[in-house]
Design a protein around this motif. Structure first.
Motif, PDB file in Angstrom:
ATOM      1  N   ARG A  54       0.840  -1.202   0.000  1.00  0.00           N
ATOM      2  CA  ARG A  54       0.000   0.000   0.000  1.00  0.00           C
ATOM      3  C   ARG A  54       0.880   1.259   0.000  1.00  0.00           C
ATOM      4  O   ARG A  54       0.572   2.239  -0.692  1.00  0.00           O
ATOM      5  CB  ARG A  54      -0.921  -0.004   1.229  1.00  0.00           C
ATOM      6  N   VAL A  55       1.965   1.225   0.778  1.00  0.00           N
ATOM      7  CA  VAL A  55       2.900   2.350   0.815  1.00  0.00           C
ATOM      8  C   VAL A  55       3.550   2.520  -0.561  1.00  0.00           C
ATOM      9  O   VAL A  55       3.633   3.628  -1.102  1.00  0.00           O
ATOM     10  CB  VAL A  55       3.968   2.143   1.907  1.00  0.00           C
ATOM     11  N   PHE A  56       4.019   1.398  -1.126  1.00  0.00           N
ATOM     12  CA  PHE A  56       4.632   1.430  -2.464  1.00  0.00           C
ATOM     13  C   PHE A  56       3.671   2.022  -3.486  1.00  0.00           C
ATOM     14  O   PHE A  56       4.039   2.872  -4.303  1.00  0.00           O
ATOM     15  CB  PHE A  56       5.045   0.014  -2.868  1.00  0.00           C
ATOM     16  N   ASN A  57       2.415   1.589  -3.440  1.00  0.00           N
ATOM     17  CA  ASN A  57       1.414   2.052  -4.399  1.00  0.00           C
ATOM     18  C   ASN A  57       1.182   3.559  -4.266  1.00  0.00           C
ATOM     19  O   ASN A  57       1.072   4.274  -5.277  1.00  0.00           O
ATOM     20  CB  ASN A  57       0.100   1.297  -4.157  1.00  0.00           C
ATOM     21  N   MET A  62       1.598   9.006   7.697  1.00  0.00           N
ATOM     22  CA  MET A  62       2.833   8.417   8.202  1.00  0.00           C
ATOM     23  C   MET A  62       3.934   9.482   8.173  1.00  0.00           C
ATOM     24  O   MET A  62       3.786  10.531   7.543  1.00  0.00           O
ATOM     25  CB  MET A  62       3.257   7.212   7.334  1.00  0.00           C
ATOM     26  N   THR A  63       5.043   9.186   8.849  1.00  0.00           N
ATOM     27  CA  THR A  63       6.196  10.078   8.736  1.00  0.00           C
ATOM     28  C   THR A  63       6.973   9.720   7.482  1.00  0.00           C
ATOM     29  O   THR A  63       6.932   8.572   7.012  1.00  0.00           O
ATOM     30  CB  THR A  63       7.111   9.941   9.958  1.00  0.00           C
ATOM     31  N   GLN A  64       7.696  10.705   6.947  1.00  0.00           N
ATOM     32  CA  GLN A  64       8.471  10.422   5.743  1.00  0.00           C
ATOM     33  C   GLN A  64       9.536   9.365   5.992  1.00  0.00           C
ATOM     34  O   GLN A  64       9.730   8.485   5.129  1.00  0.00           O
ATOM     35  CB  GLN A  64       9.112  11.712   5.207  1.00  0.00           C
ATOM     36  N   PRO A  65      10.264   9.408   7.137  1.00  0.00           N
ATOM     37  CA  PRO A  65      11.250   8.350   7.390  1.00  0.00           C
ATOM     38  C   PRO A  65      10.620   6.953   7.407  1.00  0.00           C
ATOM     39  O   PRO A  65      11.235   5.991   6.956  1.00  0.00           O
ATOM     40  CB  PRO A  65      11.815   8.722   8.761  1.00  0.00           C
ATOM     41  N   ALA A  66       9.397   6.844   7.924  1.00  0.00           N
ATOM     42  CA  ALA A  66       8.724   5.539   7.967  1.00  0.00           C
ATOM     43  C   ALA A  66       8.417   5.055   6.550  1.00  0.00           C
ATOM     44  O   ALA A  66       8.562   3.860   6.237  1.00  0.00           O
ATOM     45  CB  ALA A  66       7.436   5.629   8.782  1.00  0.00           C
ATOM     46  N   VAL A  67       7.995   5.955   5.688  1.00  0.00           N
ATOM     47  CA  VAL A  67       7.731   5.598   4.290  1.00  0.00           C
ATOM     48  C   VAL A  67       9.025   5.173   3.605  1.00  0.00           C
ATOM     49  O   VAL A  67       9.077   4.145   2.908  1.00  0.00           O
ATOM     50  CB  VAL A  67       7.086   6.779   3.545  1.00  0.00           C
ATOM     51  N   SER A  68      10.064   5.946   3.794  1.00  0.00           N
ATOM     52  CA  SER A  68      11.363   5.627   3.180  1.00  0.00           C
ATOM     53  C   SER A  68      11.867   4.265   3.653  1.00  0.00           C
ATOM     54  O   SER A  68      12.365   3.462   2.842  1.00  0.00           O
ATOM     55  CB  SER A  68      12.392   6.707   3.534  1.00  0.00           C
ATOM     56  N   GLN A  69      11.737   4.008   4.953  1.00  0.00           N
ATOM     57  CA  GLN A  69      12.214   2.731   5.494  1.00  0.00           C
ATOM     58  C   GLN A  69      11.404   1.561   4.935  1.00  0.00           C
ATOM     59  O   GLN A  69      11.958   0.496   4.625  1.00  0.00           O
ATOM     60  CB  GLN A  69      12.118   2.743   7.026  1.00  0.00           C
ATOM     61  N   ILE A  73       9.951   1.382   2.002  1.00  0.00           N
ATOM     62  CA  ILE A  73      10.363   1.146   0.611  1.00  0.00           C
ATOM     63  C   ILE A  73      11.734   0.467   0.575  1.00  0.00           C
ATOM     64  O   ILE A  73      11.956  -0.462  -0.218  1.00  0.00           O
ATOM     65  CB  ILE A  73      10.382   2.460  -0.179  1.00  0.00           C
ATOM     66  N   MET A  74      12.630   0.906   1.432  1.00  0.00           N
ATOM     67  CA  MET A  74      13.958   0.285   1.487  1.00  0.00           C
ATOM     68  C   MET A  74      13.858  -1.188   1.841  1.00  0.00           C
ATOM     69  O   MET A  74      14.516  -2.043   1.233  1.00  0.00           O
ATOM     70  CB  MET A  74      14.844   1.010   2.513  1.00  0.00           C
ATOM     71  N   ASN A  75      13.029  -1.519   2.831  1.00  0.00           N
ATOM     72  CA  ASN A  75      12.845  -2.920   3.245  1.00  0.00           C
ATOM     73  C   ASN A  75      12.244  -3.746   2.112  1.00  0.00           C
ATOM     74  O   ASN A  75      12.629  -4.903   1.884  1.00  0.00           O
ATOM     75  CB  ASN A  75      11.941  -3.005   4.471  1.00  0.00           C
ATOM     76  N   LEU A  76      11.294  -3.155   1.393  1.00  0.00           N
ATOM     77  CA  LEU A  76      10.653  -3.858   0.283  1.00  0.00           C
ATOM     78  C   LEU A  76      11.659  -4.101  -0.841  1.00  0.00           C
ATOM     79  O   LEU A  76      11.699  -5.204  -1.430  1.00  0.00           O
ATOM     80  CB  LEU A  76       9.464  -3.040  -0.224  1.00  0.00           C
ATOM     81  N   GLU A  77      12.474  -3.106  -1.141  1.00  0.00           N
ATOM     82  CA  GLU A  77      13.499  -3.256  -2.179  1.00  0.00           C
ATOM     83  C   GLU A  77      14.511  -4.329  -1.799  1.00  0.00           C
ATOM     84  O   GLU A  77      14.923  -5.141  -2.641  1.00  0.00           O
ATOM     85  CB  GLU A  77      14.210  -1.917  -2.410  1.00  0.00           C
ATOM     86  N   GLU A  78      14.857  -4.359  -0.531  1.00  0.00           N
ATOM     87  CA  GLU A  78      15.820  -5.367  -0.061  1.00  0.00           C
ATOM     88  C   GLU A  78      15.222  -6.763  -0.174  1.00  0.00           C
ATOM     89  O   GLU A  78      15.897  -7.717  -0.590  1.00  0.00           O
ATOM     90  CB  GLU A  78      16.205  -5.062   1.385  1.00  0.00           C
ATOM     91  N   GLU A  79      13.966  -6.890   0.181  1.00  0.00           N
ATOM     92  CA  GLU A  79      13.305  -8.204   0.130  1.00  0.00           C
ATOM     93  C   GLU A  79      13.152  -8.690  -1.306  1.00  0.00           C
ATOM     94  O   GLU A  79      13.317  -9.878  -1.595  1.00  0.00           O
ATOM     95  CB  GLU A  79      11.934  -8.124   0.799  1.00  0.00           C
ATOM     96  N   LEU A  80      12.824  -7.773  -2.228  1.00  0.00           N
ATOM     97  CA  LEU A  80      12.627  -8.146  -3.626  1.00  0.00           C
ATOM     98  C   LEU A  80      13.936  -8.208  -4.407  1.00  0.00           C
ATOM     99  O   LEU A  80      13.984  -8.747  -5.513  1.00  0.00           O
ATOM    100  CB  LEU A  80      11.682  -7.147  -4.302  1.00  0.00           C
ATOM    101  N   GLY A  81      14.989  -7.637  -3.836  1.00  0.00           N
ATOM    102  CA  GLY A  81      16.302  -7.677  -4.486  1.00  0.00           C
ATOM    103  C   GLY A  81      16.397  -6.805  -5.707  1.00  0.00           C
ATOM    104  O   GLY A  81      17.103  -7.148  -6.672  1.00  0.00           O
ATOM    105  N   THR A  82      15.688  -5.693  -5.695  1.00  0.00           N
ATOM    106  CA  THR A  82      15.736  -4.779  -6.847  1.00  0.00           C
ATOM    107  C   THR A  82      15.362  -3.382  -6.392  1.00  0.00           C
ATOM    108  O   THR A  82      14.703  -3.209  -5.358  1.00  0.00           O
ATOM    109  CB  THR A  82      14.771  -5.244  -7.959  1.00  0.00           C
ATOM    110  N   ARG A  83      15.781  -2.423  -7.166  1.00  0.00           N
ATOM    111  CA  ARG A  83      15.434  -1.042  -6.870  1.00  0.00           C
ATOM    112  C   ARG A  83      14.087  -0.726  -7.514  1.00  0.00           C
ATOM    113  O   ARG A  83      13.857  -1.067  -8.670  1.00  0.00           O
ATOM    114  CB  ARG A  83      16.511  -0.120  -7.428  1.00  0.00           C
TER     115      ARG A  83
END
Length: 294
Positions: free
Chosen positions: A9-12, A29-36, A38-48
């Protein structure tokens, strides 16, 4: 901890807003929470998924591919949630109701009319069967609720009584003299008697009552509907066993005459039947409420 669905939902939202800050504001949400997230999702999916620009962020090729699926999936989820809400508010939906011909004609139609008038977008599916068949259909999930001749004794089925009904004997002009005074059942059985088919709950109830008194019924004629019982009595084929509450038109215009018994058959009832293990739909609950309130 952010769930996978929440992360998507955040990614969307970031993809739609093209900005972490605007997405954060939209999601409360806070911007740092959104950024974190997305970073976690990118790490899990292995792509930017996003590339930062001076105006915000844009999707990468992989991000664009993911967004097409995630956007569609979230839209479907929202649609499903909306449909559930509409169903609860009876804006849409379906009610599958099982009922016998006689009960639907002489008892249920006014309530069905009221329900249909109040909730025209709820589709009604009415199935006519015997009580025994309706109970089997309830347990197989073919119908949501049934209105049956009681008693129904099945541990899987819940019963909610609607009204009492009375089994009586009626005759036409030829046997009218029998209605002058109360008669014994033995006296009635000296004449041709007409009953519903043996599989009907109404027939079984009356038959069981008389058997308990040592009286065996041997009908001259067996018929498949309550209306035919009244018509055959009217045309003097014999004495019919009918439901008094559903024979009022014939009795009031003297097409048939009620024969009083020295010992009347005990009242029984008709009522709603539904599975104990399954919650009633919003439509079925409302229909029960309308029927019992009036």
């Amino acid at each position: 901890m952010t769930s996978k669905l929440d992360a998507y939902r955040v990614f969307n939202e970031v993809a739609k807003q093209k900005s972490f800050s605007r997405a954060a504001k939209a999601l409360y949400m806070t911007q740092p929470a959104v950024s974190q997230t997305i970073m976690n999702l990118e790490e899990e999916l292995g792509t930017r998924l996003f590339t930062r620009t001076s105006k915000g962020v844009v999707l990468t090729n992989d991000g664009q591919l993911l967004y097409e699926y995630i956007s569609s999936a979230l839209n479907l989820i929202e649609m499903g949630e909306r449909k559930i809400s509409e169903s609860k508010n009876l804006m849409v939906g379906e009610m599958k109701l099982g009922v016998g011909d006689t009960i639907s004609k002489y008892y249920l139609l006014p309530y069905l009319e009221k329900f249909h008038s109040d909730f025209p977008n709820v589709k009604l599916k009415i199935i006519n069967r015997t009580t025994l068949e309706l109970c089997a259909m309830l347990k197989s999930g073919e119908i949501d609720i049934a209105v049956c001749n009681l008693p129904v004794k099945d541990p899987a089925i819940e019963v909610l009584k609607c009204i009492d009904i009375h089994d009586v004997f009626v005759c036409g002009e030829k046997y009218r003299y029998l209605a002058i005074k109360p008669r014994s059942i033995e006296e009635i059985l000296q004449f041709p008697v007409i009953f519903l088919e043996s599989k009907s709950n109404s027939r079984q109830y009356v038959e069981k009552y008389f058997l308990a008194k040592g009286i065996k019924i041997q009908p001259e004629i067996e018929l498949g509907s309550h209306d035919l019982l009244l018509e055959f009595a009217k045309f003097n084929f014999g004495i019919s066993c009918v439901i008094e509450e559903f024979a009022q038109e014939y009795l009031s215009n003297r097409s048939v005459y009620k024969i009083r018994l020295l010992e009347e058959i005990p009242a029984r009832a008709i009522g709603f039947c539904f599975l104990k293990s399954v919650s009633l739909s919003a439509a079925a609950r409302k229909f029960v409420s309308i029927t019992l309130e009036r």
